[in-house]
Motif scaffolding. Sequence first.
Motif, PDB file in Angstrom:
ATOM      1  N   ASN A 810       0.809  -1.218   0.000  1.00 45.14           N
ATOM      2  CA  ASN A 810       0.000   0.000   0.000  1.00 45.14           C
ATOM      3  C   ASN A 810       0.838   1.262   0.000  1.00 45.14           C
ATOM      4  O   ASN A 810       0.369   2.321   0.392  1.00 45.14           O
ATOM      5  CB  ASN A 810      -0.955   0.053   1.206  1.00 45.14           C
ATOM      6  N   ASN A 923       0.955  -3.993   6.653  1.00 49.01           N
ATOM      7  CA  ASN A 923       0.532  -5.364   6.950  1.00 49.01           C
ATOM      8  C   ASN A 923       1.679  -6.258   7.393  1.00 49.01           C
ATOM      9  O   ASN A 923       1.755  -7.411   7.010  1.00 49.01           O
ATOM     10  CB  ASN A 923      -0.135  -5.992   5.724  1.00 49.01           C
TER      11      ASN A 923
ATOM     12  N   PRO B  86      -4.671  -3.969   9.109  1.00 54.65           N
ATOM     13  CA  PRO B  86      -4.437  -2.656   9.732  1.00 54.65           C
ATOM     14  C   PRO B  86      -4.038  -1.588   8.728  1.00 54.65           C
ATOM     15  O   PRO B  86      -4.359  -0.421   8.891  1.00 54.65           O
ATOM     16  CB  PRO B  86      -3.267  -2.919  10.689  1.00 54.65           C
ATOM     17  N   ASP B  87      -3.323  -1.999   7.706  1.00 53.97           N
ATOM     18  CA  ASP B  87      -2.854  -0.998   6.765  1.00 53.97           C
ATOM     19  C   ASP B  87      -3.807  -0.764   5.604  1.00 53.97           C
ATOM     20  O   ASP B  87      -3.554   0.066   4.760  1.00 53.97           O
ATOM     21  CB  ASP B  87      -1.473  -1.393   6.248  1.00 53.97           C
ATOM     22  N   ASP B  88      -4.878  -1.542   5.561  1.00 47.89           N
ATOM     23  CA  ASP B  88      -5.853  -1.329   4.483  1.00 47.89           C
ATOM     24  C   ASP B  88      -6.785  -0.192   4.884  1.00 47.89           C
ATOM     25  O   ASP B  88      -7.992  -0.357   5.023  1.00 47.89           O
ATOM     26  CB  ASP B  88      -6.634  -2.621   4.226  1.00 47.89           C
ATOM     27  N   ARG B  89      -6.186   0.966   5.045  1.00 47.18           N
ATOM     28  CA  ARG B  89      -6.953   2.099   5.556  1.00 47.18           C
ATOM     29  C   ARG B  89      -8.035   2.549   4.581  1.00 47.18           C
ATOM     30  O   ARG B  89      -9.036   3.124   4.980  1.00 47.18           O
ATOM     31  CB  ARG B  89      -6.024   3.287   5.822  1.00 47.18           C
ATOM     32  N   ARG B 329      -9.923 -13.793   6.761  1.00 52.52           N
ATOM     33  CA  ARG B 329      -8.582 -13.242   6.690  1.00 52.52           C
ATOM     34  C   ARG B 329      -7.533 -14.265   7.104  1.00 52.52           C
ATOM     35  O   ARG B 329      -7.385 -14.610   8.260  1.00 52.52           O
ATOM     36  CB  ARG B 329      -8.459 -11.976   7.526  1.00 52.52           C
ATOM     37  N   ASN B 330      -6.810 -14.757   6.114  1.00 50.06           N
ATOM     38  CA  ASN B 330      -5.618 -15.574   6.329  1.00 50.06           C
ATOM     39  C   ASN B 330      -5.816 -16.875   7.081  1.00 50.06           C
ATOM     40  O   ASN B 330      -4.868 -17.407   7.615  1.00 50.06           O
ATOM     41  CB  ASN B 330      -4.544 -14.767   7.062  1.00 50.06           C
ATOM     42  N   VAL B 331      -7.026 -17.415   7.143  1.00 48.86           N
ATOM     43  CA  VAL B 331      -7.143 -18.742   7.757  1.00 48.86           C
ATOM     44  C   VAL B 331      -7.629 -19.741   6.720  1.00 48.86           C
ATOM     45  O   VAL B 331      -8.486 -19.439   5.891  1.00 48.86           O
ATOM     46  CB  VAL B 331      -8.085 -18.769   8.973  1.00 48.86           C
ATOM     47  N   ASN B 339      -9.623 -18.689   2.376  1.00 48.40           N
ATOM     48  CA  ASN B 339      -8.936 -17.555   2.965  1.00 48.40           C
ATOM     49  C   ASN B 339      -8.910 -16.373   1.993  1.00 48.40           C
ATOM     50  O   ASN B 339      -8.960 -16.544   0.782  1.00 48.40           O
ATOM     51  CB  ASN B 339      -7.505 -17.938   3.340  1.00 48.40           C
ATOM     52  N   TRP B 341      -8.760 -11.663   2.366  1.00 44.25           N
ATOM     53  CA  TRP B 341      -8.220 -10.516   3.099  1.00 44.25           C
ATOM     54  C   TRP B 341      -9.192  -9.917   4.122  1.00 44.25           C
ATOM     55  O   TRP B 341      -8.913  -8.872   4.688  1.00 44.25           O
ATOM     56  CB  TRP B 341      -7.756  -9.437   2.127  1.00 44.25           C
ATOM     57  N   THR B 379      -7.779 -14.159  13.500  1.00 45.22           N
ATOM     58  CA  THR B 379      -6.488 -13.751  12.953  1.00 45.22           C
ATOM     59  C   THR B 379      -6.037 -12.573  13.785  1.00 45.22           C
ATOM     60  O   THR B 379      -6.832 -11.952  14.473  1.00 45.22           O
ATOM     61  CB  THR B 379      -6.547 -13.311  11.487  1.00 45.22           C
ATOM     62  N   THR B 380      -4.779 -12.304  13.723  1.00 45.10           N
ATOM     63  CA  THR B 380      -4.241 -11.286  14.617  1.00 45.10           C
ATOM     64  C   THR B 380      -4.270  -9.904  14.006  1.00 45.10           C
ATOM     65  O   THR B 380      -4.077  -8.925  14.693  1.00 45.10           O
ATOM     66  CB  THR B 380      -2.794 -11.626  14.987  1.00 45.10           C
ATOM     67  N   ASP B 381      -4.435  -9.806  12.714  1.00 39.63           N
ATOM     68  CA  ASP B 381      -4.298  -8.475  12.110  1.00 39.63           C
ATOM     69  C   ASP B 381      -5.536  -8.102  11.322  1.00 39.63           C
ATOM     70  O   ASP B 381      -5.471  -7.623  10.223  1.00 39.63           O
ATOM     71  CB  ASP B 381      -3.051  -8.418  11.225  1.00 39.63           C
ATOM     72  N   ASN B 522      -7.238  -5.850  15.438  1.00 36.20           N
ATOM     73  CA  ASN B 522      -6.018  -6.484  15.944  1.00 36.20           C
ATOM     74  C   ASN B 522      -6.295  -7.232  17.241  1.00 36.20           C
ATOM     75  O   ASN B 522      -5.532  -7.143  18.188  1.00 36.20           O
ATOM     76  CB  ASN B 522      -4.932  -5.444  16.209  1.00 36.20           C
ATOM     77  N   LYS B 523      -7.410  -7.917  17.305  1.00 34.97           N
ATOM     78  CA  LYS B 523      -7.826  -8.678  18.482  1.00 34.97           C
ATOM     79  C   LYS B 523      -8.272  -7.819  19.654  1.00 34.97           C
ATOM     80  O   LYS B 523      -8.632  -8.348  20.691  1.00 34.97           O
ATOM     81  CB  LYS B 523      -6.700  -9.614  18.980  1.00 34.97           C
ATOM     82  N   VAL B 524      -8.226  -6.500  19.508  1.00 31.21           N
ATOM     83  CA  VAL B 524      -8.623  -5.650  20.628  1.00 31.21           C
ATOM     84  C   VAL B 524     -10.097  -5.292  20.461  1.00 31.21           C
ATOM     85  O   VAL B 524     -10.497  -4.766  19.426  1.00 31.21           O
ATOM     86  CB  VAL B 524      -7.778  -4.360  20.674  1.00 31.21           C
TER      87      VAL B 524
END
Lengths: 1045, 565
Positions: A810, A923, B86-89, B329-331, B339, B341, B379-381, B522-524
């Motif tokens: 990105n 990412n 997280p970065d796919d803003r 996402r990623n599983v 799987n 995104w 997933t974590t992210d 992010n799991k939070v």
Amino acid sequence: MSKKSLKLIVLVVTLLTMQAMGMGAALSAKAISGTVVSSTDNEPLIGATVQVEGAQGGTITDFEGNFKIEANEGQTLVVSYIGYITKKVKVAGASVLNIVLDEDKASLDEVVVIGYGVQKKKLVTGATVQLKGEDVAKLNTNNALQAMQGQTPGVNIISESGQPGSGMKVIIRGQGSNISNSPLYIIDGIPGSIDNINPSDIQSIDVLKDAASAAIYGAQAANGVVLVTTRGGKEGRAQVTFDAYIGWERAARKIDMLDANQYMALMDEQARNSGSDSYKWSDYASIYNQQTGQLNNTNWIGEMFKDNAVTQSYTLGVNGGSSVSTYAVSLGYYSQEGIVGGSQASNYDRYNFRVNMEQKLFDDLLKVGENVSFAYNKTKGIGTGNMYNNALRGAYGTSPLQAIWLAEQPERADLNNGYAYSVATDWYQYDGNPVSGLYRSRNLSDNQNWVANVYAELQPIKNLKIKTQLGFNHNSSSYRAYTPAYTVTTNSKQDVPTVSQNMYKGWTLTWTNTATYDWNIKDHAFNAMIGMEAERFQGDNMAGNNTLLDIFNSWDTAYLNNAVNLNTGELKGYPSNDYRRVSYFGRIGWNYQDKYMLNATLRCDGSSRFADGHRYGWFPSVSAGWVITEEKFMKTTKSWLDFFKIRASWGQVGNNSIGDYLYAAPVTLIGAGYNFGTGKGSELNTVGAYANRLGNDELKWETSEQTDLGFDARFIGGRLNVNFDWYYKKTKDWIVQAPVIATAGADAPYINGGDVTNKGIEIGLSWRDNIGKDFSYSVGANMAYNKNEVGKIPTVDGIIHGSTNIMFNNQTEFYRCENGHAMGYFWGYRTDGLFQNQQEIDNWIAAGNGVLTGTAPGDVRIVDINNDGQINDADKVDLGNGIPKYNFGFNLSLNYKNFDFSTVWSGAAGFKVANGGYRNWGNGDQGNYTTYFLQRWTGEGTSNEVPRLVNGDISWTNFSDLYLQKGDYLRIANITLGYDFSKLIAQKWLSQARLYFQIQNLYTFTHYNGMDPEVGFGQDAWMSGIDTGSYPHARTFLVGVNLKF
Amino acid sequence: MNKKKINIIALGVAGLMMVGCSESFLETTSKTDLNSTSFYQNEVQAKYAVVGCYDGYQRTVSNGSWPTLFQAVETMSDDCLGGGGPDDRSDRLMDRFDRSYMPDQIDLFNGLWGDYYKGIYRCNELIGSIDKISWSSDDTRNTIEGEARAIRALEYFDLVRMFERVPLLTAASTDVVPQSEPDAIYEQIVADLKFAADNMPADQYKDKSANLGRITKYAAAAMLARVYLFYDGVYNNNAGGTMPGGLTKAQALQYCEDVISSQNYSLEQEFKNLWPAACTEASTKEEGRKTTYVEASNEIVWVVKFNNDQNWNNDNINGNRFVINLGLRNVTSYAPYGNGWGACPVTPYANSLFRSGDSRSTATVINCTDIGAYKEQITTDCMDYTGLVNKKYCPLIFTDGTSMPAAETTVDGGNMQTNQDQNWILIRYADVLLMAAELGSSNAQQYFNQVRDRAFGAGVNNIGAAPTREQIWQERRLEFMGEGIRYFDLRRQGMDAFVAAQMGQANANGIAGGNPITIYNNKVATTISDTYVENNIRAKRGFFQIPYSQITLSGNIYTQNAGWE
């Protein structure tokens, strides 16, 4: 080498020598004998030529320097030897003649190679630089270009990567073009590739830097011309040379990553900064060794590199000849193992063979010669490009908590297949086991290059030479790659083994015809040359790939025929476009008493790359020189100023290094198919077509115009040499695919427009002297400065935009070409340290500045350039660029008795390198960090440089000067210490037996914290200085011998 | 110099000049490309060219420009959040209509915009050449012209719905054409679709097994009704007047009735059989797909076809590139659900709308709790994680985690990102039935109940009177959830309804000011309902950002949409 092949070589050499011996005999009365010795040391000269003036044939001196010849009284003997002044001796009474030859020290009579000819150095009016073959060979680089680093001011040479066999980026006098900045390479008169030449075969390299010198090559010469002359035979006794070395390489500098404990501590801190708790590490079973229960702690960088990778080279040469026929034969082998992954992952082997011969026929009326060379190289390589294509990249990102091997298969027995390696841990799903990636796929490219170049030169009358030369350059290559089925992570996997094979064959035919004539009118010397040249290139490609290797599932058997997936695969066959060029050119030179000189050239080039009506371009040049020291009024300075010449030149050259048919509006069938009906598979596609690009029949040459002013001077008895040049180069009518508005509906047409200026100076200094009889030394220093500025890019916004997604996922545009800036400047935010506390952020905002959403203490403070309360593109500025403004080099050589010592240093300054800690900031939250991040911000006052760690970081995902460091460096490129045993051995047949030790790339002085500040990678052709952490340069320790018989 | 010497020199010079004088030496032509001046001349070339037009529309998805229309309108609808990593803003930027998520992203839709105009260019080139070609029959000409014009109409309809004021070109031009007002664009859309619906032969492309993906006169007819309803809702307050191009409500209805009375179409018996992930069991690679999926269902009126033959390097630009964004996402442990995104997580409120017994519920949404996957750390992210995933366009994997289309492809280098081959259904027969009902068909009640019967079983939950508009809109939301339709349906309900639904999507009851749902970043665990700011949403009126690059290239003749400056 097998015994059989040795025998074969001996046979070939013998045959060639016999041919050279076929000398005519002269009828005469008197037998004369004698010796030829050197005036320098009184040693006999072996292989000196002794001829009777005006008669055919002659003889050469033997091992003792003795000769015997028959001549009539009153005739004159001509005694010549390379490097010595030819002497004429009248045959009088004596029948024994002892002849002493003086060394030819007057470098002024040196000749340099110019386009379609040679010229005395003192008469040169353009800006050229010459590097002698022996200076290239003694540096033992795999590629002659690398040996030129730091030795040729104005020629900026950057290696693209440290991988064996990888190319060099050569930029002469600044980047002038957006399509190609590579100079034209002319090998023995025909275009070719310098990469395929054994550096030991090189006689000299001459670089034509200014437009006036290069203009005789017209439309191919906009980026300068590099003329390579290979060694020819010498008259005299056959001389056999054998040069060999072996070296051991390792990475000069590796990057340190966090170990397991540091990594876990930083990950915990990052989680807490992101609002989570520290991790419960015991929950992740696969980060512990299954047997011992110990935490894994893998040093991935260490695992990727191989120490003591071997590089070696052997060259055997024979040369000699008579007054009518000379020959030079050489045979070479070179190999280099890669320091990343060793020879299985990256490796380069090259075999060279060369024969250069020249015969004089019909009383020197006709000269016929041929240069035949063969180069065969085999290359294995790994990705060295952007983040998606860089084999080392995984080693930076993978956590140290992953083991390399699955517990039950601890042996490294199965490097070929991925299955023995570990897969992603339950801690981090993107962990990709970079070591398995290194060895998993196998590939080999295999290239053969034949160059045959024959010429005939007719001299029907004195000083008129008509020459025709036919050059045939044949390239064939094959490539084969194999990847087994593997699973590394959920996203990095392949279910079936794949194989691909490519083959290519292509040839270039160049036919050159020139006529030169020299004449004098009183003190005025004139020379004229006219010529034409035609070039034709074409080639064919076949490529195929398939899957399912079944019982043939290994690298050795990975061929298309062995793939059992019968109904599929791709098979492609396509032509390399037919390219043609026709050129007409001429030169006229005038010289008055070696005091005033003037040269003018004109060339007309026609190229098939342009539409009818725009094919031809005209490229003129003029240059002049004035040797002030020849003037009477300079007599007074003669004691200390030997020579001073002022030069001035102007010329235009062109560039057509673009694809073919770019002027046309093509309709393509490729990829236009559509799968109607039910079912899936490429065989179900219905063929379609569409017009994919707009045409432009007006497309024409890119033109570069350059003015050069300079001087050459020699002081104090030739000890001090000074060369200086100033130039102004403007390249215009770039060939640009300027973005058109999207509603035009097809790819943009290629148009001409845009220009760039390069201004600079070059200074070269050298000092050469003896102290006493035994000690001689020379010192050289050079420096070049270049300033690059773009103007008038023909797009609406005046910008050529850079690529995206280069350093992290990105990533938006972060470099570009823009009017008023240097080509390929870094475009991003300026920062001003870190916010240390919330109060600072509040004050910053209160002052009307913007911050990025989510900014907290420890994040970077981005300068709101326009103070509008927002951080956006309007705040991005020019942060510098990756092309050095200054390049410099030093060299020193000392000779004491039989010892020799030399060192070459090179350096660059005035440029930036982008390096984001080799991390995927998009990412990649759980990726490992370099130890640089141990200095991160952890609270007020802890750091003003390295931002805090947080998931979904904002400081690094917005490109800023945080990424940029000064790349200035000074490198000890080479140190050599040698000793010649031949004097000790004192055998006549042995003229050199030198043993030497050498260290290459010993040390680099730099503040840059990445692996290597010399970063050629830039994704786009006009960009440099993006350090994605690719293949670093090796440090090499080597030992070698030079033998001469 | 004597004469002899001069002669020799003259000979040499002549020799030099003789060589290579011929101009033809420089005359070479490409052996692999045709030239546009010699193309579009005959019927065979026209047939190639019309396939190129289909390919042009397909490329708005397969070209890899991100986001696709599908993903953008799903993200921006009230059925889905942003999601991704997280970065796919940009996912959150679109979902919240908030540029501050990625302020330097000013060209988000540039790729998509360009892909659409490339498609239009192909259509314009062909349509402009129709008269020059000598045709073997009028039917052939009308079919090819109809297909090309219907594709062009769809491309402009997508553009006008996304960007509203876009340049209208009906012939190829490199000039800067100013943005048109929407009415002019709709006039062209209606004219093109009417041509196709009125002139294409009725039985053309009837055999779906060979022609699935081809546009028929009925596809064009159904699209006319969709165009009418969107225009009427957004520009005419659903008043039912005549729209630009002279399309009346009665005509729109009649086009629907034509589709229905043609009897070429019928509802697929089981809803799930339209959606691969809903009707495919977990299986091993060796077993192959175990599925009841009906690719060429009779319910399909207009579909965009995809193929599994694209890899990263070849030129087969045929893959469905939006599917992968929607996957878990990623599983890879929940076969057959593949799987991806993790974009477009479905909101708990949208999922709660399905009543019990509605067979569409389990065909539309993967509830991660049901498959044993719901943990905040699936997933974590993952961002905006709700545990609810679009099932209609979920990628598929075998039990070993291998992507099904990647395993099935015959092309080397197959991978889960490029090989996705699920077709994108644009119009189903159910849509035609509900549009006819909304347009006031006398059979409205029966049409509506046909849809209900299929969802709940015959006679269950039938309505006893003609459906109200609100009933139809609600039914459409359930019937078409996750198909890229909801966003436009919501827009035609009026700006207030649109803003309210957007503001409420992160709340449990779907309305602004309700009880915020808990999502995981992010799991939070966190709530996000306060990230939806009414001003951001209302100001933009539901339209997208015009790419800045294009505004620049136009020399600022284009103007930006409100709210996106």
